[in-house]
Design an enzyme around this catalytic site. Structure first.
Site, PDB file in Angstrom:
ATOM      1  N   ARG A  19       0.693  -1.334   0.046  1.00 46.06           N
ATOM      2  CA  ARG A  19       0.116   0.239   0.148  1.00 46.06           C
ATOM      3  C   ARG A  19       0.757   1.368  -0.100  1.00 46.06           C
ATOM      4  O   ARG A  19       0.253   2.606  -0.049  1.00 46.06           O
ATOM      5  CB  ARG A  19      -0.977   0.006   1.346  1.00 46.06           C
ATOM      6  CG  ARG A  19      -2.315  -0.964   0.844  1.00 46.06           C
ATOM      7  CD  ARG A  19      -3.002  -1.089   2.418  1.00 46.06           C
ATOM      8  NE  ARG A  19      -2.374  -2.052   2.919  1.00 46.06           N
ATOM      9  CZ  ARG A  19      -2.937  -2.390   4.351  1.00 46.06           C
ATOM     10  NH1 ARG A  19      -3.897  -1.691   4.802  1.00 46.06           N
ATOM     11  NH2 ARG A  19      -2.306  -3.328   5.171  1.00 46.06           N
ATOM     12  N   GLY A  85       3.436 -15.405   7.050  1.00 41.03           N
ATOM     13  CA  GLY A  85       2.526 -15.103   8.160  1.00 41.03           C
ATOM     14  C   GLY A  85       3.456 -14.642   9.193  1.00 41.03           C
ATOM     15  O   GLY A  85       4.820 -14.936   9.162  1.00 41.03           O
ATOM     16  N   ALA A 392      31.999  42.757  -0.423  1.00 37.47           N
ATOM     17  CA  ALA A 392      30.877  42.456  -1.045  1.00 37.47           C
ATOM     18  C   ALA A 392      31.217  41.717  -2.603  1.00 37.47           C
ATOM     19  O   ALA A 392      32.179  42.153  -2.973  1.00 37.47           O
ATOM     20  CB  ALA A 392      29.548  43.388  -1.539  1.00 37.47           C
TER      21      ALA A 392
END
Ligand code: UD1
Ligand code: CA
Length: 489
Positions: A19, A85, A392
């Site tokens: 799922r 199982g 900068a």
């Protein structure tokens, strides 16, 4: 392993997880809060320090085995080649241990690899009740609002004891109304478990060996079957699809945020704040909205992070501030600042009071105490000394197309704006560089590095070459008042 430790914990993680609708990932490797589903189960199990910690794998087993070896080396993977199982899965685990000469004596806990909210504390409570009541088996149950799909707990009408578990597909309409369900987590007496599993058949709607059948088998043989009801049913929620995955992530995140807030962290907007399980913090840290703290990220006392920040495996020092920043494996020192809009990549280390400003990327570089890179720059493979200011729009040009090289900038330097530092290159202590320079050679301490062409101006170029443009008109207007005054020279 202490005196109260279980002999073994068996984590069931062999199922398909169809799922989840995934072609790439088995269900138990999906993550919530920085840990896989199976990782959560292993972490909870490890808190009990069991003698054996076994994870039963099957579906996409190579991936799960690799994941366990890399992240949870304390867990041993046992292959269940066909998923016949839950009873068959446990039998396979026990038979593999027995074949290795491991004799189990005491309690065996069976848990599932898809319930990430289950804590070590809940497992301990189950093991505790199991031992105290002298049970052959004790099941962890919960009363849920939506029992559909779960095994239902059948209780004896006379004494209320658990009589059996019936699966959804095998249940009668009357049984389906029961809202007490099997979490899939059990404590067993090891020897009784082995005997009961030998009696389990595949005579049921799914043709599987149900672990749940062992309860009825043990009860019929005269053993005590007990139950512990989870205080909060959300603690046992199992994940089957991605809707439940998101729900579990939200619940676990809420738990992690609550723990942080109770420890003195301000979380301004829990709805948009996400913590991984290994995140740590000190009091008075503040987390602003839309912030993800991932991996082993640590927040120092009084630090402030966010808004809009994603910090992975990053250390934030006391009093530091980090905003609108993405960081991975970085260190932000005490009172240092990063952002807004900083990108700190692995090995970015900011010393005390250092600053990485707006639109600055830093990788594998150290900034000394109080060093600043305030604007629009790339700093990679560099060492920047204390008190230095990088202008900068500077770049450490670290990559020659084949190899990476280092830039070393000393202490208390002032480098100009728009500098390219062509590594390897060294700027001495206290040196300056001129704006717009391409620095290919070392600059000695206290020197000025300048490398730029001489500027020349061609007078009247715009009016000659771009006549009729607004630029030409502006140039003409600027020239008029000058025309009244005789030109000099
Ligand atoms: C199982 C229980 C059910 C319980 C529910 C809780 C049985 C028969 N039923 O049902 O009572 O309410 O869990 O979530 O036990 N697994 C293996 N090998 C297998 C089959 C399963 O390792 O051959 C693992 C799965 O990966 C999973 C867990 O066992 O982690 C449970 O299996 P799943 O198929 O999800 O069981 P349910 O039908 O949900
Ligand atoms: Ca099933």
């Amino acid at each position: 392993m202490s005196a109260n430790s279980p002999a073994a914990v068996v984590v069931l993680a062999a199922g398909g997880g169809t799922r989840m609708k995934s072609n790439r990932l088995p269900k138990v490797l999906h993550e919530v809060c920085g840990r896989s589903l199976v990782g959560h189960a292993v972490a909870a199990a490890e808190e009990l320090t069991p003698g054996q910690l076994v994870v039963v794998i099957g579906h996409m087993r190579e991936k799960v085995a690799e994941h366990l070896a890399a992240h949870h080396p304390g867990a041993r993977a046992v292959v269940q080649a066909e998923q016949n199982g839950t009873g068959h899965a446990v039998r396979t685990a026990l038979e593999t241990l027995a074949a290795d000469g491991v004799e189990l004596d005491g309690t065996v806990i069976v848990t599932t690899g898809d319930a990430p909210l289950l804590t070590g504390g809940t497992l301990r409570a189950l093991a505790g009740a199991h031992a105290e009541q002298g049970n052959g088996v004790t099941v962890l149950t919960a009363v849920v609002p939506e029992p559909f799909g779960y095994g239902r707990i059948l209780r004896d009408e006379a004494d209320g004891a658990v009589a059996a578990i019936v699966e959804e597909k095998d249940a009668s309409d009357a049984q389906r109304v029961i809202d007490e369900i099997n979490s899939g987590v059990f404590a067993f007496d090891a020897k009784l478990l082995v005997g009961a599993l030998a009696e389990v058949t595949t005579d049921n709607a799914q043709g599987e060996e149900y672990l749940t059948d062992t309860l009825e088998i043990l009860r019929r043989a005269g053993h005590r079957v007990g139950a512990v009801v989870a205080a909060d049913y959300r603690d046992i929620l199992g994940i089957n699809d991605r809707v439940q995955l998101a729900h579990a992530r939200r619940l676990l995140n809420d738990r992690l945020l609550e723990r942080a807030m109770r420890a003195g962290v301000t979380v301004v907007d829990p709805a948009t704040t996400w913590f991984d399980v290994q995140v740590s913090y000190e009091p008075d840290a503040v987390v602003l909205p839309n912030t993800q703290l991932q991996g082993t990220t640590h927040l120092g006392e009084g630090s402030e992070v966010g808004p809009n920040s994603t910090l992975k495996d990053t250390r934030i020092g006391a009093g530091a501030r980090v905003s609108n920043t993405t960081a991975d494996s970085a260190e932000v020192g005490e009172l240092a600042t990063a952002g807004p809009y900083a990108y700190l990549r692995p090995g970015a280390r900011l010393a005390r009071k250092a600053k990485v400003g707006t639109y600055v990327e830093v990788k594998n570089s150290e900034l000394g105490e109080g060093a600043k890179v305030p604007h629009l720059s790339y700093i990679g493979d560099a060492t920047i000394g204390e008190g230095t200011n990088v202008g900068a729009a500077s770049v450490t040009v670290n990559y020659d197309g084949v190899n990476k090289h280092r830039t070393v900038i000393g202490a208390h330097c002032r480098t100009g704006s728009d500098n390219m530092f062509i590594a390897p290159v060294t700027i001495g202590d206290g040196a300056y560089t001129a704006a717009g320079s391409v620095i290919t050679n070392d600059v000695p301490a206290g020197g000025l590095g300048v490398s730029r062409a001489q500027q020349r101006n061609i007078a009247g170029w715009v009016e000659r070459k771009r006549p009729g443009t607004t630029s030409a008109q502006a140039a003409a207007a600027a020239a008029e008042p000058a025309a009244e005054v005789p030109a000099e020279g």
